[in-house]
Design a protein around this motif. Structure first.
Motif, PDB file in Angstrom:
ATOM      1  N   THR A 249      25.342  -4.518 -26.258  1.00 54.42           N
ATOM      2  CA  THR A 249      25.216  -3.234 -26.693  1.00 54.42           C
ATOM      3  C   THR A 249      26.001  -2.083 -25.900  1.00 54.42           C
ATOM      4  OG1 THR A 249      22.786  -3.606 -27.247  1.00 54.42           O
ATOM      5  CG2 THR A 249      23.342  -1.414 -27.170  1.00 54.42           C
ATOM      6  N   ALA A 250      26.320  -2.182 -24.798  1.00 48.46           N
ATOM      7  CA  ALA A 250      27.040  -1.245 -23.983  1.00 48.46           C
ATOM      8  C   ALA A 250      28.534  -1.648 -24.717  1.00 48.46           C
ATOM      9  CB  ALA A 250      26.910  -1.470 -22.581  1.00 48.46           C
ATOM     10  N   LEU A 251      29.032  -2.872 -24.991  1.00 46.65           N
ATOM     11  CA  LEU A 251      30.348  -3.072 -25.389  1.00 46.65           C
ATOM     12  C   LEU A 251      30.485  -2.496 -26.669  1.00 46.65           C
ATOM     13  CD1 LEU A 251      32.845  -4.415 -24.824  1.00 46.65           C
ATOM     14  CD2 LEU A 251      31.927  -6.600 -25.879  1.00 46.65           C
ATOM     15  N   ILE A 276      31.930 -12.623 -31.820  1.00 50.09           N
ATOM     16  CA  ILE A 276      31.690 -14.220 -31.226  1.00 50.09           C
ATOM     17  C   ILE A 276      30.489 -13.932 -30.429  1.00 50.09           C
ATOM     18  CG2 ILE A 276      32.695 -15.910 -29.994  1.00 50.09           C
ATOM     19  CD1 ILE A 276      35.435 -15.043 -31.077  1.00 50.09           C
ATOM     20  N   ILE A 277      30.468 -13.040 -29.464  1.00 42.25           N
ATOM     21  CA  ILE A 277      29.296 -13.075 -28.538  1.00 42.25           C
ATOM     22  C   ILE A 277      27.942 -12.951 -29.220  1.00 42.25           C
ATOM     23  CG2 ILE A 277      28.201 -11.891 -26.372  1.00 42.25           C
ATOM     24  CD1 ILE A 277      31.295 -11.553 -25.236  1.00 42.25           C
ATOM     25  N   GLY A 278      28.103 -11.729 -30.147  1.00 44.98           N
ATOM     26  CA  GLY A 278      26.898 -11.820 -30.828  1.00 44.98           C
ATOM     27  C   GLY A 278      26.464 -12.996 -31.660  1.00 44.98           C
ATOM     28  N   SER A 279      27.196 -13.490 -32.395  1.00 44.24           N
ATOM     29  CA  SER A 279      26.861 -14.708 -33.005  1.00 44.24           C
ATOM     30  C   SER A 279      26.502 -15.687 -32.236  1.00 44.24           C
ATOM     31  CB  SER A 279      28.107 -15.215 -33.992  1.00 44.24           C
ATOM     32  OG  SER A 279      27.892 -16.565 -34.256  1.00 44.24           O
ATOM     33  N   PHE A 280      26.803 -16.092 -30.885  1.00 39.66           N
ATOM     34  CA  PHE A 280      26.307 -16.924 -30.107  1.00 39.66           C
ATOM     35  C   PHE A 280      25.095 -16.610 -29.678  1.00 39.66           C
ATOM     36  CE2 PHE A 280      25.764 -17.926 -25.668  1.00 39.66           C
ATOM     37  CZ  PHE A 280      25.822 -19.323 -25.853  1.00 39.66           C
TER      38      PHE A 280
END
Length: 310
Positions: A249-251, A276-280
């Protein structure tokens, strides 16, 4: 051989066969022994009568008094025979005619009971005994036709084989039925495992034979351990995903800032990595939820469709 039923069946068949074979040997030997003892008693009685009626003539040749011998010894090939041997001189019963028992001298006090071939090559039971009478060595042999008893033995053996075979087949069939019935609870365990897989039950039932209870308990313990591990894994994944949400969220907020927008290439790279991180994280959270519902004994989806009855 991997079939437990086949192993038990073969073991039982071999055991029953060994039992009946042993019984056959013991019964056959016992009957023959009793028959030989009966013949020995009869023949010994004949020898005693012949010995009591044995005299020596003027030339010291043995003579058997006719009144001392059973009349059956006077009938040719009657089945009862005797010979007396003393100093090389042989006295034979009339039943022998020109035949012989093959008598040889034995020492006084010795005797032997044998089955051999007598007149007309028929089987006979022969008792030979040695005596000393009036200072002379006397050997007496008495024989009786054994063929009637031999015929009875053959009839008995055939009857025994037929009856034993019938009983053996019945016992083997009964034992196979008992084995199948005894292994039936294992079929229930297999059905419970299938129901456990489909989520209809949460553990195996303990209504099984005593020998199978430890196996059921171990399977239930394994199910409980797997459930605990799945629960810990689900919690760990959930905690990790939630822990990553805050930095993500901060990113995202940082990506919305004017400073990064001034650098389009860096902004695009960071946005791509963020997605990508969110999908993971979403994927792992979904896996964690599925892992929680996939605990052994619980359905992880809709129940299987059942075929409609026509």
């Amino acid at each position: 051989m991997r079939s437990l039923q086949a192993r038990l069946g073969i073991g039982l068949v071999v055991t029953v066969l060994a039992l009946f074979a042993t019984q056959w040997i013991v019964v056959n030997a016992s009957l023959r022994k009793l028959t030989e003892q009966y013949f020995a008693s009869r023949l010994n009685h004949d020898i005693e009568s012949l010995l009591a009626g044995l005299v020596f003539d003027a030339d010291q040749h043995p003579v058997v008094a006719v009144e001392r011998a059973d009349p059956i010894f006077n009938r040719p090939f009657s089945g009862r025979y005797y010979q007396v041997l003393s100093d090389g001189y042989v006295v034979s019963s009339r039943s022998l005619l020109d035949d012989s028992l093959g008598l040889t001298p034995v020492a006084a006090g010795e005797y032997s009971l044998t089955r051999t071939r007598g007149p007309q090559q028929r089987p006979v039971m022969m008792l030979v005994a040695g005596f000393e009478k009036r200072g002379r060595l006397v050997t007496i042999a008495v024989a009786e036709d054994y063929s009637p008893i031999e015929g009875e033995f053959e009839v008995f053996q055939w009857r025994f084989v037929l009856i034993t075979s019938a009983v053996l087949i019945g016992l083997i069939g009964l034992q196979m039925w008992v084995v199948r019935r005894g292994l039936r609870p294992l079929e229930q365990v297999r059905a419970d495992v299938r129901r456990l897989e489909q989520g209809e039950i949460q553990k195996l039932r303990g209504i099984v034979p005593t020998e199978v209870v430890p196996l059921v308990l171990e399977i239930n313990r394994l199910i409980a351990i797997l459930g605990e591990r799945l629960e810990r894994s689900r919690n760990a994944l959930g905690n990790l995903a939630h822990a990553l949400k805050t930095p993500l969220t901060a990113l995202d907020q940082l990506l919305s800032s004017e400073e990064l927008r001034a650098h389009p290439q860096l902004h695009a790279q960071l946005r791509s990595q963020s997605e990508i991180i969110g999908s993971f994280i979403r994927r792992e959270l979904k896996r964690a939820r599925l892992a929680g519902t996939a605990t052994p004994g619980r359905r992880s989806g809709p129940p299987p469709a059942r075929p409609r009855r026509s």
